[in-house]
Design an enzyme around this catalytic site. Structure first.
Site, PDB file in Angstrom:
ATOM      1  N   THR A 130     -12.294  -2.217   0.787  1.00 43.33           N
ATOM      2  CA  THR A 130     -10.982  -2.781   0.454  1.00 43.33           C
ATOM      3  C   THR A 130     -11.018  -3.620  -0.817  1.00 43.33           C
ATOM      4  O   THR A 130     -12.063  -4.183  -1.161  1.00 43.33           O
ATOM      5  CB  THR A 130     -10.504  -3.669   1.630  1.00 43.33           C
ATOM      6  OG1 THR A 130      -9.374  -4.418   1.226  1.00 43.33           O
ATOM      7  CG2 THR A 130     -11.579  -4.674   2.053  1.00 43.33           C
ATOM      8  N   ASP A 131      -9.866  -3.751  -1.462  1.00 42.55           N
ATOM      9  CA  ASP A 131      -9.789  -4.623  -2.644  1.00 42.55           C
ATOM     10  C   ASP A 131      -9.848  -6.106  -2.260  1.00 42.55           C
ATOM     11  O   ASP A 131     -10.013  -6.964  -3.120  1.00 42.55           O
ATOM     12  CB  ASP A 131      -8.512  -4.325  -3.453  1.00 42.55           C
ATOM     13  CG  ASP A 131      -7.216  -4.575  -2.687  1.00 42.55           C
ATOM     14  OD1 ASP A 131      -7.273  -4.892  -1.480  1.00 42.55           O
ATOM     15  OD2 ASP A 131      -6.135  -4.449  -3.291  1.00 42.55           O
ATOM     16  N   GLU A 132      -9.702  -6.398  -0.953  1.00 41.78           N
ATOM     17  CA  GLU A 132      -9.699  -7.818  -0.536  1.00 41.78           C
ATOM     18  C   GLU A 132     -11.040  -8.492  -0.778  1.00 41.78           C
ATOM     19  O   GLU A 132     -11.128  -9.717  -0.791  1.00 41.78           O
ATOM     20  CB  GLU A 132      -9.305  -7.937   0.939  1.00 41.78           C
ATOM     21  CG  GLU A 132      -7.909  -7.430   1.193  1.00 41.78           C
ATOM     22  CD  GLU A 132      -7.286  -7.963   2.481  1.00 41.78           C
ATOM     23  OE1 GLU A 132      -7.840  -8.866   3.099  1.00 41.78           O
ATOM     24  OE2 GLU A 132      -6.216  -7.443   2.835  1.00 41.78           O
ATOM     25  N   TYR A 155     -12.021 -11.285   7.672  1.00 43.08           N
ATOM     26  CA  TYR A 155     -11.992  -9.822   7.473  1.00 43.08           C
ATOM     27  C   TYR A 155     -12.616  -9.447   6.133  1.00 43.08           C
ATOM     28  O   TYR A 155     -13.537  -8.620   6.068  1.00 43.08           O
ATOM     29  CB  TYR A 155     -10.542  -9.303   7.539  1.00 43.08           C
ATOM     30  CG  TYR A 155     -10.381  -7.898   6.955  1.00 43.08           C
ATOM     31  CD1 TYR A 155     -10.941  -6.811   7.586  1.00 43.08           C
ATOM     32  CD2 TYR A 155      -9.688  -7.689   5.750  1.00 43.08           C
ATOM     33  CE1 TYR A 155     -10.821  -5.521   7.051  1.00 43.08           C
ATOM     34  CE2 TYR A 155      -9.563  -6.416   5.206  1.00 43.08           C
ATOM     35  CZ  TYR A 155     -10.135  -5.336   5.863  1.00 43.08           C
ATOM     36  OH  TYR A 155     -10.030  -4.072   5.319  1.00 43.08           O
ATOM     37  N   LYS A 159     -16.065  -7.335   5.211  1.00 42.37           N
ATOM     38  CA  LYS A 159     -16.084  -6.103   4.411  1.00 42.37           C
ATOM     39  C   LYS A 159     -16.980  -6.288   3.179  1.00 42.37           C
ATOM     40  O   LYS A 159     -17.706  -5.380   2.784  1.00 42.37           O
ATOM     41  CB  LYS A 159     -14.667  -5.700   3.979  1.00 42.37           C
ATOM     42  CG  LYS A 159     -13.755  -5.215   5.090  1.00 42.37           C
ATOM     43  CD  LYS A 159     -14.210  -3.940   5.774  1.00 42.37           C
ATOM     44  CE  LYS A 159     -14.082  -2.697   4.918  1.00 42.37           C
ATOM     45  NZ  LYS A 159     -14.358  -1.461   5.700  1.00 42.37           N
TER      46      LYS A 159
HETATM   47  P1  NAD Z   1      -7.372   0.995  11.576  1.00 43.96           P
HETATM   48  O1  NAD Z   1      -7.510  -0.359  12.181  1.00 43.96           O
HETATM   49  O2  NAD Z   1      -6.086   1.702  11.629  1.00 43.96           O
HETATM   50  O3  NAD Z   1      -8.466   1.972  12.212  1.00 43.96           O
HETATM   51  C1  NAD Z   1      -9.784   1.578  12.464  1.00 43.96           C
HETATM   52  C2  NAD Z   1     -10.424   2.618  13.377  1.00 43.96           C
HETATM   53  O4  NAD Z   1     -11.793   2.215  13.620  1.00 43.96           O
HETATM   54  C3  NAD Z   1      -9.748   2.733  14.738  1.00 43.96           C
HETATM   55  O5  NAD Z   1      -9.590   4.086  15.082  1.00 43.96           O
HETATM   56  C4  NAD Z   1     -10.716   2.041  15.682  1.00 43.96           C
HETATM   57  O6  NAD Z   1     -10.679   2.550  17.003  1.00 43.96           O
HETATM   58  C5  NAD Z   1     -12.056   2.323  15.004  1.00 43.96           C
HETATM   59  N1  NAD Z   1     -13.091   1.332  15.358  1.00 43.96           N
HETATM   60  C6  NAD Z   1     -12.963  -0.026  15.333  1.00 43.96           C
HETATM   61  N2  NAD Z   1     -14.106  -0.594  15.751  1.00 43.96           N
HETATM   62  C7  NAD Z   1     -14.978   0.410  16.022  1.00 43.96           C
HETATM   63  C8  NAD Z   1     -16.318   0.446  16.474  1.00 43.96           C
HETATM   64  N3  NAD Z   1     -17.000  -0.687  16.748  1.00 43.96           N
HETATM   65  N4  NAD Z   1     -16.932   1.650  16.630  1.00 43.96           N
HETATM   66  C9  NAD Z   1     -16.243   2.793  16.358  1.00 43.96           C
HETATM   67  N5  NAD Z   1     -14.959   2.814  15.955  1.00 43.96           N
HETATM   68  C10 NAD Z   1     -14.337   1.633  15.777  1.00 43.96           C
HETATM   69  O7  NAD Z   1      -7.868   0.812  10.071  1.00 43.96           O
HETATM   70  P2  NAD Z   1      -7.393   1.545   8.752  1.00 43.96           P
HETATM   71  O8  NAD Z   1      -6.248   0.801   8.193  1.00 43.96           O
HETATM   72  O9  NAD Z   1      -7.272   3.001   9.003  1.00 43.96           O
HETATM   73  O10 NAD Z   1      -8.650   1.254   7.804  1.00 43.96           O
HETATM   74  C11 NAD Z   1      -9.760   2.148   7.791  1.00 43.96           C
HETATM   75  C12 NAD Z   1     -10.788   1.633   6.804  1.00 43.96           C
HETATM   76  O11 NAD Z   1     -10.209   1.525   5.506  1.00 43.96           O
HETATM   77  C13 NAD Z   1     -11.314   0.235   7.148  1.00 43.96           C
HETATM   78  O12 NAD Z   1     -12.691   0.208   6.854  1.00 43.96           O
HETATM   79  C14 NAD Z   1     -10.547  -0.693   6.214  1.00 43.96           C
HETATM   80  O13 NAD Z   1     -11.310  -1.836   5.909  1.00 43.96           O
HETATM   81  C15 NAD Z   1     -10.363   0.209   5.012  1.00 43.96           C
HETATM   82  N6  NAD Z   1      -9.172  -0.081   4.174  1.00 43.96           N
HETATM   83  C16 NAD Z   1      -7.928  -0.170   4.744  1.00 43.96           C
HETATM   84  C17 NAD Z   1      -6.815  -0.374   3.928  1.00 43.96           C
HETATM   85  C18 NAD Z   1      -5.416  -0.461   4.501  1.00 43.96           C
HETATM   86  O14 NAD Z   1      -4.479  -0.777   3.774  1.00 43.96           O
HETATM   87  N7  NAD Z   1      -5.183  -0.154   5.767  1.00 43.96           N
HETATM   88  C19 NAD Z   1      -6.978  -0.495   2.548  1.00 43.96           C
HETATM   89  C20 NAD Z   1      -8.271  -0.426   2.005  1.00 43.96           C
HETATM   90  C21 NAD Z   1      -9.357  -0.189   2.837  1.00 43.96           C
HETATM   91  O1  DAU Z   2      -5.534  -4.708   0.417  1.00 40.46           O
HETATM   92  C1  DAU Z   2      -6.098  -3.869   1.380  1.00 40.46           C
HETATM   93  C2  DAU Z   2      -5.900  -4.460   2.757  1.00 40.46           C
HETATM   94  O2  DAU Z   2      -4.513  -4.344   3.055  1.00 40.46           O
HETATM   95  C3  DAU Z   2      -6.743  -3.784   3.828  1.00 40.46           C
HETATM   96  O3  DAU Z   2      -8.098  -3.995   3.574  1.00 40.46           O
HETATM   97  C4  DAU Z   2      -6.393  -4.322   5.225  1.00 40.46           C
HETATM   98  O4  DAU Z   2      -7.106  -3.595   6.217  1.00 40.46           O
HETATM   99  C5  DAU Z   2      -4.901  -4.143   5.442  1.00 40.46           C
HETATM  100  O5  DAU Z   2      -4.535  -4.698   6.688  1.00 40.46           O
HETATM  101  C6  DAU Z   2      -4.111  -4.811   4.320  1.00 40.46           C
HETATM  102  O6  DAU Z   2      -4.262  -6.258   4.384  1.00 40.46           O
HETATM  103  P1  DAU Z   2      -3.022  -7.258   4.147  1.00 40.46           P
HETATM  104  O7  DAU Z   2      -3.345  -8.542   4.797  1.00 40.46           O
HETATM  105  O8  DAU Z   2      -2.625  -7.270   2.722  1.00 40.46           O
HETATM  106  O9  DAU Z   2      -1.901  -6.440   4.960  1.00 40.46           O
HETATM  107  P2  DAU Z   2      -0.756  -6.896   5.983  1.00 40.46           P
HETATM  108  O10 DAU Z   2       0.088  -5.706   6.233  1.00 40.46           O
HETATM  109  O11 DAU Z   2      -1.298  -7.632   7.147  1.00 40.46           O
HETATM  110  O12 DAU Z   2       0.076  -7.937   5.108  1.00 40.46           O
HETATM  111  C7  DAU Z   2       0.655  -7.564   3.862  1.00 40.46           C
HETATM  112  C8  DAU Z   2       1.329  -8.795   3.277  1.00 40.46           C
HETATM  113  O13 DAU Z   2       2.474  -9.127   4.074  1.00 40.46           O
HETATM  114  C9  DAU Z   2       0.460 -10.026   3.280  1.00 40.46           C
HETATM  115  O14 DAU Z   2       0.726 -10.784   2.102  1.00 40.46           O
HETATM  116  C10 DAU Z   2       0.907 -10.809   4.505  1.00 40.46           C
HETATM  117  C11 DAU Z   2       2.374 -10.446   4.626  1.00 40.46           C
HETATM  118  N1  DAU Z   2       2.913 -10.396   6.008  1.00 40.46           N
HETATM  119  C12 DAU Z   2       2.257  -9.635   6.911  1.00 40.46           C
HETATM  120  C13 DAU Z   2       2.718  -9.532   8.211  1.00 40.46           C
HETATM  121  C14 DAU Z   2       1.978  -8.700   9.236  1.00 40.46           C
HETATM  122  C15 DAU Z   2       4.094 -11.050   6.321  1.00 40.46           C
HETATM  123  O15 DAU Z   2       4.708 -11.729   5.478  1.00 40.46           O
HETATM  124  N2  DAU Z   2       4.564 -10.941   7.600  1.00 40.46           N
HETATM  125  C16 DAU Z   2       3.930 -10.218   8.570  1.00 40.46           C
HETATM  126  O16 DAU Z   2       4.400 -10.179   9.743  1.00 40.46           O
END
Ligand code: NAD
Ligand code: DAU
Length: 351
Positions: A130-132, A155, A159
């Site tokens: 992730t970019d975080e 988190y 990562k």
């Molecule tokens: P998600 O939470 O939707 O899915 C995570 C999956 O991992 C689920 O299916 C869960 O059951 C599985 N999992 C969790 N713990 C586990 C364990 N101990 N063993 C096996 N499986 C397990 O997450 P996502 O949003 O699809 O993100 C997937 C990946 O991409 C993550 O590594 C996250 O850090 C990365 N990522 C997400 C975003 C985003 O915006 N969602 C952006 C950049 C990177």
């Molecule tokens: O940037 C990549 C990341 O983006 C991934 O690595 C994470 O897995 C993914 O969850 C996401 O993280 P964020 O914290 O940016 O996403 P989230 O959807 O939780 O929140 C997006 C923005 O919105 C953040 O600034 C917090 C705000 N927010 C979020 C929620 C859930 C609100 O204002 N209200 C809310 O209820």
């Protein structure tokens, strides 16, 4: 047939990636390893569950012996590692599982790959991150592959840790690794604890829309299938030991995105203009809330020719339509254990 282990394939991004790879590469056999936490859902994979080049294994990457045996049994050609605890707010409430899954789980996979792969054979260990990990930007500037790591939430720290471990295995043991760091994804099948599906669901049900702080934090949004396409490119054509930043140059303040969703949904639900925006409720800010994320994806664009396929307007339209058409999916994932978490969280913030 080359066997590829996908971890976290039942989650949001993993399920989109699996659907892409299974259709596009009939010569690969994809093994999806997922613990099926609250975020993992096999319903996300209905369209490919009977594919002949697909196997599902339920299991936990934190259990080292199990992972070791899985690698010995399957002799994987490659790993694409997505399994993680992924929600920042949960990591603030309960960091334990983030440390276990994101750090120890990644270590277990690296260890199993190192000990079962022969250096002379061709292999790939692709870590999805992730970019975080880069922390928080001010008003200007972008995250580059060379930006310093500066994670601020449990988190992102977990990562960042896993990224460092993956790189360490490249330098120390020559493990053939690739890493990508992506910005915020959006699209179908995202668990409704994340901003977009949460807001869409609440707008639909005329519930308050909890905007953290003043809603001025900025995120850089990417259509989830474009992330999957970027992973495909990097997996096949990216260089070993390298990192690629993935993002769609699409920055939005949270309040603007919520307002835009309200406008789209007023139209789709036949409401008066401005009606849904009346649900916006400013709530207590997230602890340590990163101000701005913005990716410079030039390396990915220039080296591998990747670019996003959709405009944000098109992506948002498709996203809203999907959630409105998939009410049953939403009802199922918001029932049970998740429901009590969500309700507790929301009450706490309002108070
Ligand atoms: P998600 O939470 O939707 O899915 C995570 C999956 O991992 C689920 O299916 C869960 O059951 C599985 N999992 C969790 N713990 C586990 C364990 N101990 N063993 C096996 N499986 C397990 O997450 P996502 O949003 O699809 O993100 C997937 C990946 O991409 C993550 O590594 C996250 O850090 C990365 N990522 C997400 C975003 C985003 O915006 N969602 C952006 C950049 C990177
Ligand atoms: O940037 C990549 C990341 O983006 C991934 O690595 C994470 O897995 C993914 O969850 C996401 O993280 P964020 O914290 O940016 O996403 P989230 O959807 O939780 O929140 C997006 C923005 O919105 C953040 O600034 C917090 C705000 N927010 C979020 C929620 C859930 C609100 O204002 N209200 C809310 O209820």
């Amino acid at each position: 047939m080359k066997k590829i282990l996908i971890t976290g394939g039942a989650g949001f991004i993993g399920s989109h990636l699996l659907k892409l790879l299974i259709r596009k590469y009939p010569d690969y056999h994809m093994v999806n390893l997922d613990k099926l936490t609250y975020a993992g859902n096999l319903e996300n994979l209905k369209s490919i569950e009977n594919a002949s080049n697909y196997t599902f294994v339920k299991g936990d990457i934190v259990i080292r012996d199990f992972i070791q045996k899985l690698f010995e049994e399957h002799q994987f050609y490659a790993v694409i590692h997505l399994a993680a605890e992924s929600h920042v707010d949960r990591s603030i409430l309960a960091p334990n599982e983030f440390i276990e899954t994101n750090i120890l789980g990644t270590f277990n996979l690296l260890h199993a790959a190192k000990t079962t792969w022969n250096e002379k054979d061709e292999h790939i260990f692709y870590h999805v991150s992730t970019d975080e990990v880069f922390g928080s930007l001010g008003e200007s500037g972008y995250f580059l592959e060379t930006s310093s790591y500066d994670p601020r939430s449990p988190y992102s720290a977990s990562k960042a840790s896993s990224d460092h471990l993956v790189r360490a295995y490249f330098h120390t043991y020559n493990l053939p690794v690739k890493i990508s760091n992506c910005s915020n994804n959006y699209g179908p099948y995202q668990f409704p604890e994340k901003l977009l599906p949460l807001m869409i669901n609440n707008i639909k049900n005329e519930k308050p829309l909890p905007v953290y702080g003043r809603g001025l934090n900025v995120r850089d949004w990417l259509w989830v299938e474009d992330h999957a396409a970027a992973i495909d490119e990097i997996f096949h054509r990216g260089s070993f030991g390298e990192t690629y930043n993935i993002g769609g140059k699409n920055e939005w303040k949270n309040i603007d995105i919520v307002t835009k969703l309200c406008q789209i949904m007023d139209q789709k639900l036949g409401r008066e203009t401005g009606e849904s925006a009346g649900l916006i409720t400013y709530v207590k800010d997230r602890a340590g809330h990163d101000q701005r994320y913005a990716i410079d994806p030039s390396k990915l664009e220039n080296d591998l020719g990747w670019s996003p396929s959709l405009t944000f307007e098109e992506g948002l339209e498709k996203t809203v339509d999907w959630y409105l058409e998939n009410e049953e999916w939403m009802n199922r994932v918001t029932s049970g254990a998740y429901k009590s978490y969500y309700e507790k969280q929301y009450t706490k913030r309002e108070a």
